[in-house]
Design a protein around this motif. Sequence first.
Motif, short mmCIF file in Angstrom:
data_model
loop_
_atom_site.label_atom_id
_atom_site.label_comp_id
_atom_site.label_asym_id
_atom_site.label_seq_id
_atom_site.Cartn_x
_atom_site.Cartn_y
_atom_site.Cartn_z
N THR A 227 -23.03 -13.45 3.72
CA THR A 227 -22.55 -13.84 2.40
C THR A 227 -22.03 -15.27 2.38
O THR A 227 -22.32 -16.02 1.45
CB THR A 227 -21.44 -12.89 1.93
N ASN A 228 -21.24 -15.66 3.37
CA ASN A 228 -20.76 -17.04 3.37
C ASN A 228 -21.79 -17.94 4.04
O ASN A 228 -22.45 -17.55 5.00
CB ASN A 228 -19.42 -17.15 4.08
N PRO A 229 -21.95 -19.18 3.56
CA PRO A 229 -22.94 -20.08 4.16
C PRO A 229 -22.50 -20.55 5.54
O PRO A 229 -21.32 -20.49 5.90
CB PRO A 229 -22.97 -21.25 3.16
N VAL A 230 -23.46 -21.00 6.33
CA VAL A 230 -23.19 -21.51 7.68
C VAL A 230 -23.84 -22.88 7.81
O VAL A 230 -24.79 -23.22 7.10
CB VAL A 230 -23.73 -20.56 8.76
N GLY A 231 -23.34 -23.66 8.74
CA GLY A 231 -23.89 -24.99 8.98
C GLY A 231 -23.10 -25.69 10.06
O GLY A 231 -21.95 -25.37 10.33
N THR A 232 -23.72 -26.69 10.67
CA THR A 232 -23.08 -27.46 11.74
C THR A 232 -22.52 -28.78 11.24
O THR A 232 -21.66 -29.37 11.90
CB THR A 232 -24.07 -27.71 12.88
N THR A 233 -23.00 -29.27 10.11
CA THR A 233 -22.50 -30.52 9.53
C THR A 233 -22.26 -30.30 8.04
O THR A 233 -22.89 -29.45 7.41
CB THR A 233 -23.51 -31.67 9.73
N TRP A 234 -21.36 -31.11 7.48
CA TRP A 234 -21.07 -31.01 6.05
C TRP A 234 -22.17 -31.74 5.28
O TRP A 234 -22.28 -32.95 5.33
CB TRP A 234 -19.72 -31.64 5.73
N PRO B 249 -10.44 -23.96 2.14
CA PRO B 249 -11.11 -25.06 1.45
C PRO B 249 -12.58 -25.18 1.79
O PRO B 249 -13.28 -26.03 1.22
CB PRO B 249 -10.34 -26.29 1.94
N SER B 250 -13.06 -24.34 2.72
CA SER B 250 -14.47 -24.37 3.10
C SER B 250 -14.95 -22.96 3.38
O SER B 250 -14.48 -22.30 4.31
CB SER B 250 -14.67 -25.25 4.34
N LEU B 251 -15.87 -22.49 2.55
CA LEU B 251 -16.46 -21.17 2.77
C LEU B 251 -17.52 -21.19 3.86
O LEU B 251 -17.99 -20.14 4.28
CB LEU B 251 -17.07 -20.66 1.46
N SER B 252 -17.89 -22.36 4.32
CA SER B 252 -18.92 -22.48 5.35
C SER B 252 -18.29 -22.40 6.73
O SER B 252 -17.14 -22.79 6.95
CB SER B 252 -19.68 -23.79 5.20
N CYS B 253 -19.06 -21.89 7.68
CA CYS B 253 -18.60 -21.75 9.06
C CYS B 253 -19.74 -22.13 10.00
O CYS B 253 -20.92 -22.06 9.62
CB CYS B 253 -18.14 -20.32 9.33
N SER B 254 -19.38 -22.51 11.23
CA SER B 254 -20.39 -22.86 12.23
C SER B 254 -20.60 -21.75 13.24
O SER B 254 -21.33 -21.93 14.22
CB SER B 254 -19.97 -24.14 12.97
N ASN B 255 -19.97 -20.59 13.03
CA ASN B 255 -20.18 -19.41 13.86
C ASN B 255 -20.61 -18.24 13.00
O ASN B 255 -20.39 -18.24 11.78
CB ASN B 255 -18.91 -19.03 14.61
N LYS B 256 -21.19 -17.25 13.66
CA LYS B 256 -21.51 -15.99 12.99
C LYS B 256 -21.04 -14.86 13.90
O LYS B 256 -21.83 -14.16 14.54
CB LYS B 256 -23.01 -15.88 12.69
N CYS B 257 -19.71 -14.70 13.94
CA CYS B 257 -19.09 -13.76 14.87
C CYS B 257 -19.54 -12.33 14.56
O CYS B 257 -19.76 -11.96 13.41
CB CYS B 257 -17.58 -13.86 14.79
N VAL B 258 -19.64 -11.53 15.62
CA VAL B 258 -20.10 -10.14 15.44
C VAL B 258 -19.10 -9.32 14.64
O VAL B 258 -19.46 -8.32 14.01
CB VAL B 258 -20.36 -9.47 16.81
N PHE B 259 -17.82 -9.71 14.65
CA PHE B 259 -16.80 -8.95 13.93
C PHE B 259 -16.46 -9.55 12.59
O PHE B 259 -15.48 -9.13 11.94
CB PHE B 259 -15.53 -8.82 14.77
N CYS B 260 -17.20 -10.55 12.13
CA CYS B 260 -16.91 -11.17 10.84
C CYS B 260 -17.15 -10.18 9.71
O CYS B 260 -18.12 -9.43 9.72
CB CYS B 260 -17.77 -12.42 10.64
#
Length: 759
Positions: free
Chosen positions: A444-451, A428-439
Amino acid sequence: MDAMRVSQLPEELLYLWHTHRTEVLLTAGLLFAIARLAVHWRKRTSKQIWTPLALTPTSEKLLPIPSAKEQLAVADHYEAPLLKPATRPKPGPKRVTGTRRAKPVGSKIDGSEAITCIQPLIFYYTLGGSTKAYADKLAASFTASATQSVLAPEVLDLAETEYDDYFLNSPKKTGTAYFYLLLLPTYNIDTNLSAFLANLDETHHDFRIDTAPLSGLAGYSVFGVGDKQEWPTEQDGFCTQAVEADRWMAKLTGRKRGFPMGTGDVRSDLEARLEEWTAGVGSVMSDLAEGRGLGEGVAGSGDAVESADEEDADEQDDVTETATTKSRRKPIKRSRTDDLEDMKAPIPVDFTTTFKTSSSTIPAPPKPMVPESSPTYTSLTKQGYTIVGSHSGVKICRWTKSALRGRGSCYKYSFYGIASHLCMEATPSLSCSNKCVFCWRHGTNPVGTTWRWTVDPPDLIFAGMKEGHYKKIKMLKGVPGVRAERFSEAMRIRHCALSLVGEPIFYPHINELLAMLHREHISSFLVCNAQHPDQLATLGPVTQLYVSIDASNKDSLRRIDRPLHRDFWERFCRCMDILRQKRFTHRTVFRLTLVKGFNIDEEAEGYADLVERALPGFVEVKGVTYCGTSTAAGAGLSMQNVPFYDEVRTFVLALEAALLRRGLDYGIGAEHAHSCCILLADRQRFFKPSATSGDGVARWHTLIDYAAFFRNLESGAPFGPEDYVGAPTPEWALWGAGGFDPRDERVDRKGRPKVVEVA
């Protein structure tokens, strides 16, 4: 005196020649070249002939030589367009103009005229008459449901059919497309069925015949009748002649398999499997009549033809290459998306000292997370995602296609009893608060700490996920090797893995979405990254709760997960404490992804400390999967960081020993070598005697009783993980057995059976 001068003249001429011969030769050559060029230019600029007119020998008229196009116009007897006077072309690139041709109304089959109805043809072969009875039953079923768009079928006996009338060229009738249904038993003796298969073989390899002579068909499907008591598997002879017919028909029709090949055992499930296959074929013909066409595979999940199922190495030139397959082979120019982690945050401004209220201080309204016009949307859809709303997505897992083809499910089937073809993978959320090295989705997917985006309602997300998943499943009906019974089962979602990409728990209405899944008896597996403790604390019922534990200390977590939160370690530790509290109400799982050179060497003790702090019910240990992209290489990851299965086993044994030293009784409950994944489980909670066996012997119980989970959930009373423990873990999934489903067949990249020795 004159005689002396005459005698000296040759000597002077000779002297002059030797002195100026270079200039003379150059001048002569230059004059000769100018003359040749003049003659050449004169011929180019005057391409005309002199033709004397009748009775006027002294007057002449220039007649231009007709061009090649004009000569062809006269020869082919068509009206050539009027020639415009020659004009000098304008400098710059040539502009091509034209008009777009409107498509005719109605569906088309292979570029022919518009199709208004589908005519099924049922071919069968029989020796004792049983297959004929099933063919008549099938025809009666289709006749009862016949419409103006799907006509009543015709039944044809292959023993009395002239092959050239139906299998050399497709039948032609204005406004009608034909759909072939073949009911074929398998015999271990020479019959006319062997001659029919040989005819298909010869037709395909005859250089005088088109490569796909039956491409004009709307589609085809094959059903095989076999006997598992005499021939248990396909390798032993079960439905082999039907499989061979399906393979040749795929080549002759240009891969127009309308529905997966069905098989039935005459001693057990033949009528049930035939009924499922009949319903599936009927829905496909209805779709064709409405102009929806056949599926050709799912983008981002592999082409319809793979693993050399229908393209042998020596027959690459024999297969018709369609426009869609050509487009797939073209290199895709991917849109560039900026790495949001590298963008510097704006300097905070304190507006409390502002004297005037300005419209500029009013926060802007939220925007969609992934708008359709964004490069992110383009990149994700090219990778096979279906974007739902403005921030959700669904995608077909590669294990789904593998399970549909009988090539094995993922580790969730060995560990928890989830068949991959019944599972939907979504977020339900394409956004993530991490950018893991193995992702797999760097950049391509957006990142952020708050909605900070718009929020779609959960009912819209749930409906869009199901619609996108079913649509992708339907597109797999033409994939070679798909089993008809599993294809029919896949049209009812039983499990949902909220682990596709991004952070599902980040969605503000995650509990409402989970409730919608549970109301339709769809189990929920939710994965979070231990960076949102507030959302984790308020999380409602979920079938199984995963937490990604990618490092055992702060420095390793910073290097591997590359979190965006400044207080990432504090958030991580709070999530560990929350999991410890939830272990009585939720079935909790630690998910360890091992990356060689990052979190394997000498970190078993650190992971054991985290297990002691959170006390999860299970610990999954899996080797990282390298996605092979340049973005992964830019993150510092390569194939050298992928551990071998022996290295994963060694790490798990070291972790088990470290847990035992701390007084934690965890043991190895199951493994899935194909996924390079091993499961540790709490022995006190999930290693006990089985209630059904009655022998008092303790066994691992890692499977889930999904019916019991929904009963407890609907009762409204408090319950815990022990209340929906399933049957004992099957023997083939236990430690040392490999964990591959014996019902399926493991194959290599070329589709050949693969023999794996289990230590």
